[in-house]
Motif scaffolding. Structure first.
Motif, PDB file in Angstrom:
ATOM      1  N   TYR A 141       0.843  -1.190   0.000  1.00 35.80           N
ATOM      2  CA  TYR A 141       0.000   0.000   0.000  1.00 35.80           C
ATOM      3  C   TYR A 141       0.881   1.244   0.000  1.00 35.80           C
ATOM      4  O   TYR A 141       2.082   1.168   0.302  1.00 35.80           O
ATOM      5  CB  TYR A 141      -0.878   0.035   1.256  1.00 35.80           C
ATOM      6  N   SER A 142       0.273   2.389  -0.282  1.00 35.22           N
ATOM      7  CA  SER A 142       0.939   3.686  -0.133  1.00 35.22           C
ATOM      8  C   SER A 142       0.565   4.252   1.229  1.00 35.22           C
ATOM      9  O   SER A 142      -0.620   4.365   1.557  1.00 35.22           O
ATOM     10  CB  SER A 142       0.493   4.650  -1.228  1.00 35.22           C
ATOM     11  N   GLY A 143       1.569   4.608   2.015  1.00 34.77           N
ATOM     12  CA  GLY A 143       1.330   5.018   3.391  1.00 34.77           C
ATOM     13  C   GLY A 143       1.028   6.501   3.542  1.00 34.77           C
ATOM     14  O   GLY A 143       1.793   7.364   3.106  1.00 34.77           O
ATOM     15  N   HIS A 144      -0.076   6.787   4.178  1.00 35.39           N
ATOM     16  CA  HIS A 144      -0.514   8.161   4.422  1.00 35.39           C
ATOM     17  C   HIS A 144       0.524   8.957   5.210  1.00 35.39           C
ATOM     18  O   HIS A 144       0.862  10.096   4.852  1.00 35.39           O
ATOM     19  CB  HIS A 144      -1.857   8.097   5.173  1.00 35.39           C
ATOM     20  N   SER A 145       1.047   8.364   6.288  1.00 33.45           N
ATOM     21  CA  SER A 145       2.022   9.080   7.119  1.00 33.45           C
ATOM     22  C   SER A 145       3.297   9.380   6.333  1.00 33.45           C
ATOM     23  O   SER A 145       3.879  10.468   6.456  1.00 33.45           O
ATOM     24  CB  SER A 145       2.363   8.261   8.364  1.00 33.45           C
ATOM     25  N   SER A 146       3.739   8.416   5.537  1.00 34.56           N
ATOM     26  CA  SER A 146       4.941   8.635   4.733  1.00 34.56           C
ATOM     27  C   SER A 146       4.740   9.770   3.749  1.00 34.56           C
ATOM     28  O   SER A 146       5.647  10.577   3.509  1.00 34.56           O
ATOM     29  CB  SER A 146       5.310   7.352   3.979  1.00 34.56           C
ATOM     30  N   ILE A 147       3.540   9.853   3.179  1.00 34.69           N
ATOM     31  CA  ILE A 147       3.237  10.945   2.240  1.00 34.69           C
ATOM     32  C   ILE A 147       3.172  12.275   2.981  1.00 34.69           C
ATOM     33  O   ILE A 147       3.687  13.295   2.501  1.00 34.69           O
ATOM     34  CB  ILE A 147       1.924  10.650   1.494  1.00 34.69           C
ATOM     35  N   ARG A 148       2.545  12.276   4.163  1.00 33.27           N
ATOM     36  CA  ARG A 148       2.488  13.507   4.969  1.00 33.27           C
ATOM     37  C   ARG A 148       3.892  14.018   5.273  1.00 33.27           C
ATOM     38  O   ARG A 148       4.183  15.212   5.145  1.00 33.27           O
ATOM     39  CB  ARG A 148       1.779  13.259   6.306  1.00 33.27           C
ATOM     40  N   GLU A 149       4.763  13.104   5.703  1.00 37.39           N
ATOM     41  CA  GLU A 149       6.125  13.516   6.052  1.00 37.39           C
ATOM     42  C   GLU A 149       6.876  14.043   4.834  1.00 37.39           C
ATOM     43  O   GLU A 149       7.672  14.979   4.943  1.00 37.39           O
ATOM     44  CB  GLU A 149       6.867  12.337   6.678  1.00 37.39           C
ATOM     45  N   LYS A 150       6.625  13.437   3.681  1.00 30.98           N
ATOM     46  CA  LYS A 150       7.272  13.883   2.451  1.00 30.98           C
ATOM     47  C   LYS A 150       6.842  15.301   2.084  1.00 30.98           C
ATOM     48  O   LYS A 150       7.666  16.134   1.691  1.00 30.98           O
ATOM     49  CB  LYS A 150       6.910  12.926   1.307  1.00 30.98           C
ATOM     50  N   ILE A 151       5.566  15.598   2.229  1.00 29.94           N
ATOM     51  CA  ILE A 151       5.032  16.893   1.813  1.00 29.94           C
ATOM     52  C   ILE A 151       5.156  17.955   2.898  1.00 29.94           C
ATOM     53  O   ILE A 151       5.524  19.102   2.623  1.00 29.94           O
ATOM     54  CB  ILE A 151       3.543  16.750   1.394  1.00 29.94           C
ATOM     55  N   MET A 152       4.880  17.587   4.150  1.00 29.28           N
ATOM     56  CA  MET A 152       4.832  18.571   5.237  1.00 29.28           C
ATOM     57  C   MET A 152       6.150  18.709   5.977  1.00 29.28           C
ATOM     58  O   MET A 152       6.381  19.691   6.680  1.00 29.28           O
ATOM     59  CB  MET A 152       3.732  18.181   6.230  1.00 29.28           C
ATOM     60  N   GLY A 153       7.033  17.681   5.856  1.00 29.78           N
ATOM     61  CA  GLY A 153       8.267  17.666   6.626  1.00 29.78           C
ATOM     62  C   GLY A 153       8.111  16.756   7.827  1.00 29.78           C
ATOM     63  O   GLY A 153       7.080  16.791   8.517  1.00 29.78           O
ATOM     64  N   GLU A 154       9.117  15.933   8.084  1.00 31.71           N
ATOM     65  CA  GLU A 154       9.018  14.908   9.120  1.00 31.71           C
ATOM     66  C   GLU A 154       8.704  15.478  10.486  1.00 31.71           C
ATOM     67  O   GLU A 154       8.023  14.841  11.300  1.00 31.71           O
ATOM     68  CB  GLU A 154      10.331  14.118   9.172  1.00 31.71           C
TER      69      GLU A 154
END
Length: 509
Positions: A141-154
C-alpha cells in the motif's frame, strides 16, 4: 593477460550455467501426489495430486506421473495455497535475510507491506527487486504518514495540513498508485497521522477510489474512542464506494472487553448498507507497538492520562518491554517490574520511560527502533470471536523478531484455534489465510489451488502444526510446516531455507 582472459571465460561460463539452471527450474514439471488438498475455498479436503509447470499450477486431481517429472510424495499430509499475510512488517529484514524464514516457517508466501501509514515508494520497491532476490512475494500500500512527512516535513506533521499540502499529497499518491500500489493505508492512532483531519483522509481516499485502489487503516483509536474510529472507516467506505479494511481488529479497553459481538453487528450493518468493510486479525491477546500509543490524548506528561493507561488500556504486570535503547537492561522486563525497580508507581514509571526514550532520540536523531512494548490488552474470547467473523482474514502484523507473531501467527491459528479449541474447521482457517485474503486485497491468481494459479503452496501436517515462538524466544521456528513453494520453487523444507529466492513484486492490476 592470459590469466585475465581465463577469468572472463570462466565468469561467462558461470553466468551461462546459472541462466540455464534458472530456466530449467522455471520449465520443469513437478507432481505433488498422495496429499489431502485444502484448496483455499473453504471446501472440505480432497485426496489427490497437484502438478506444477514453472510457476503455475497446471493440473489437479487423480494424476499419473509423467515421464521425467519430479515426483514429491506428500505422505498423506495436507497441501494448501501459500498463506497471504495482509498486514506485515517483515520487509525491512529481507535485504539482510532474503530467505525470509520468519515468514516461510509459518507458511507465508506473500506479504503485504506499507502498513499503518508507513510505506516505501513504489519506485524504491521496483529498484529493490531489480537489485535483490528474495524468497517471498511482496505487495504494498501507499502510506498516508509517509506521504504527509514527504510533503509537510518529518517534524511538522503534528498539525492539520493546508489545502495546498493536501493537493501535493494527492499528486504524490496518484504517482504511487499508477506504479502499482494496492491503495492507501493509514495509521491514524500514531502521531504522524493523528493530527490529520477527516477531510484530508477522505480526499486521499477518494483519489484512491478513482484508481480502483483499496483502503486499509490502523484506525484512530482501538480503545476509548473505538466506536468513533470505526464510524470513520465506515464513512470512508460509504463516501468512496471502495473496499475498506480494518487493520488488526481488537478491543484494547478493559471496559469494553466482551463486546466483540456488538462490534461485529456494527460492521455487518455497514455491509448490509453497501459498505465493503472487512478486517484482519492476529491470534494473540497482546500487541507490539510504542509506549506512546498508550496515551490516546498524546498527553505524555499528564499523570491522569498515564493512570488511565495502566488501569484501563494495558496490564503492566503482563506487558513486556521488548526493546529499550536508553537502558537495554530494561529489555525483557514488565512495566510493573521496572516500576518496582525504580521505586515509582506504574503510571509514573510509564511517563518516565517515554521521556527517557524521547531524550535518547533527541541525542541520537538517526536512531530507529528506540523502544517497543508487547502490551497485554485484549481478552481471549474477543480475539476468538473476531477470528471467527466470516469477513476477517488472518494476518501477522509481525516482523522478523520481537513479538512472537513475527514467526508464528499463522501456525498458531492452525494449532490453537483449529486443532485445540475447534473455533474454526481446518478448511475455514485455510480459507481465512488464502483465498479470502486474496479477495480482500484484490490479488489475482493467488490464494487458491486451481489450474492457472501461481504455485504458492504449503505442505503441512495438521496433527503437529504449531507455533513455538514466545516473547522470550521470538524466533523459534514453527512445527509441522514441511515444505513451502513460492512461484513453483521450494523455498523452505525440513525447518530450514533451501536458498531459493523466487519471490516477486506484485502490483495492483
Amino acid at each position: 593477460m592470459k590469466n585475465q582472459y581465463t577469468f572472463f571465460v570462466v565468469l561467462l561460463l558461470t553466468l551461462i550455467q546459472s541462466q540455464l539452471q534458472s530456466q530449467s527450474k522455471q520449465n520443469h514439471n513437478t507432481i505433488i501426489q498422495n496429499v489431502w488438498i485444502v484448496d483455499g475455498t473453504g471446501s472440505n479436503p480432497k485426496k489427490g495430486a497437484v502438478r506444477i509447470n514453472g510457476n503455475r499450477i497446471v493440473a489437479i486431481g487423480n494424476l499419473t506421473p509423467l515421464k521425467g517429472e519430479i515426483i514429491i510424495d506428500g505422505k498423506e499430509q495436507y497441501l494448501s495455497p501459500g498463506f497471504i499475510d495482509s498486514h506485515s512488517h517483515h520487509f525491512g529484514s529481507l535485504k539482510k535475510e532474503p530467505t525470509g524464514v520468519a515468514m516461510t516457517n509459518q507458511g507465508i508466501t506473500t506479504i503485504i507491506i506499507g502498513q499503518d501509514g508507513d510505506s516505501y515508494p513504489m519506485d524504491s520497491l521496483n529498484a529493490f527487486f531489480q537489485q535483490n532476490n528474495i524468497a517471498v512475494n511482496v505487495a504494498s500500500y501507499s502510506g498516508h504518514s509517509s506521504i504527509r512527512e514527504k510533503i509537510m516535513g518529518e517534524n511538522d506533521v503534528f498539525r492539520k495540513s493546508t489545502l495546498e499540502e493536501i493537493a501535493q499529497m494527492k499528486l504524490y499518491l496518484a504517482s504511487d498508485l499508477e506504479k502499482g500500489s494496492l491503495g492507501l493505508s493509514t495509521g491514524l492512532e500514531y502521531e504522524s497521522a493523528f493530527y490529520s483531519s477527516k477531510e484530508e483522509v477522505v480526499a486521499l481516499a477518494q483519489l484512491t477510489a478513482k484508481y480502483k485502489g483499496r483502503y486499509i487503516s490502523h484506525i484512530r483509536s482501538e480503545d476509548i474512542q473505538l466506536n468513533d474510529a470505526i464510524d470513520e472507516i465506515i464513512a470512508i467506505g460509504k463516501i468512496t464506494g471502495m473496499p475498506v479494511k480494518l487493520s488488526h481488529i481488537k478491543i484494547a479497553n478493559k471496559d469494553d472487553w466482551g463486546k466483540a459481538g456488538l462490534i461485529i453487528k456494527k460492521l455487518e450493518l455497514a455491509r448490509k448498507q453497501g459498505v465493503d468493510i472487512t478486517a484482519d486479525i492476529y491470534p494473540y491477546n497482546f500487541w507490539n507497538s510504542t509506549l506512546r500509543v498508550l496515551f490516546p490524548d498524546k498527553a505524555f506528561t499528564n499523570l491522569s492520562s498515564a493512570e488511565l493507561a495502566v488501569n484501563k488500556l494495558f496490564d503492566p504486570k503482563e506487558s513486556v518491554l521488548v526493546r529499550f535503547a536508553p537502558y537495554p537492561a530494561y529489555t525483557g522486563k514488565t512495566i510493573a517490574a521496572i516500576s518496582k525497580e525504580r521505586n515509582e508507581t506504574e503510571a509514573v514509571a510509564l511517563m518516565r520511560l517515554i521521556q527517557l526514550a524521547a531524550d535518547y532520540k533527541k541525542a541520537n536523531p538517526n536512531a530507529g527502533g528506540i523502544e517497543a512494548l508487547a502490551g497485554k490488552s485484549m481478552k481471549d474470547e474477543d480475539v476468538a470471536e473476531f477470528i471467527q467473523w466470516s469477513h476477517a482474514n488472518i494476518c501477522s502484523d509481525g516482523a522478523a523478531g520481537g513479538h512472537p507473531r513475527g514467526y508464528g501467527a499463522f501456525t498458531r491459528v492452525l494449532g490453537k484455534y483449529v486443532r485445540e479449541q475447534n473455533k474454526l474447521s481446518l478448511s475455514q482457517a485455510i480459507h481465512k489465510m488464502t483465498q479470502l485474503t486474496a479477495q480482500h486485497l484484490g490479488l489475482q491468481k493467488r490464494g487458491k489451488i486451481a489450474t492457472g494459479y501461481f504455485a504458492d503452496l504449503v505442505l503441512f501436517d495438521p496433527t503437529t502444526v504449531n507455533d513455538n515462538a514466545t516473547i522470550n524466544n521470538g524466533k523459534a521456528l514453527s512445527s509441522g510446516i514441511n515444505r513451502v513453494w513460492v512461484n513453483g520453487i521450494i523455498v523452505y523444507q525440513q525447518q530450514q531455507a533451501t536458498g531459493e529466492l523466487s519471490g516477486t513484486l506484485i502490483k495492483r492490476n
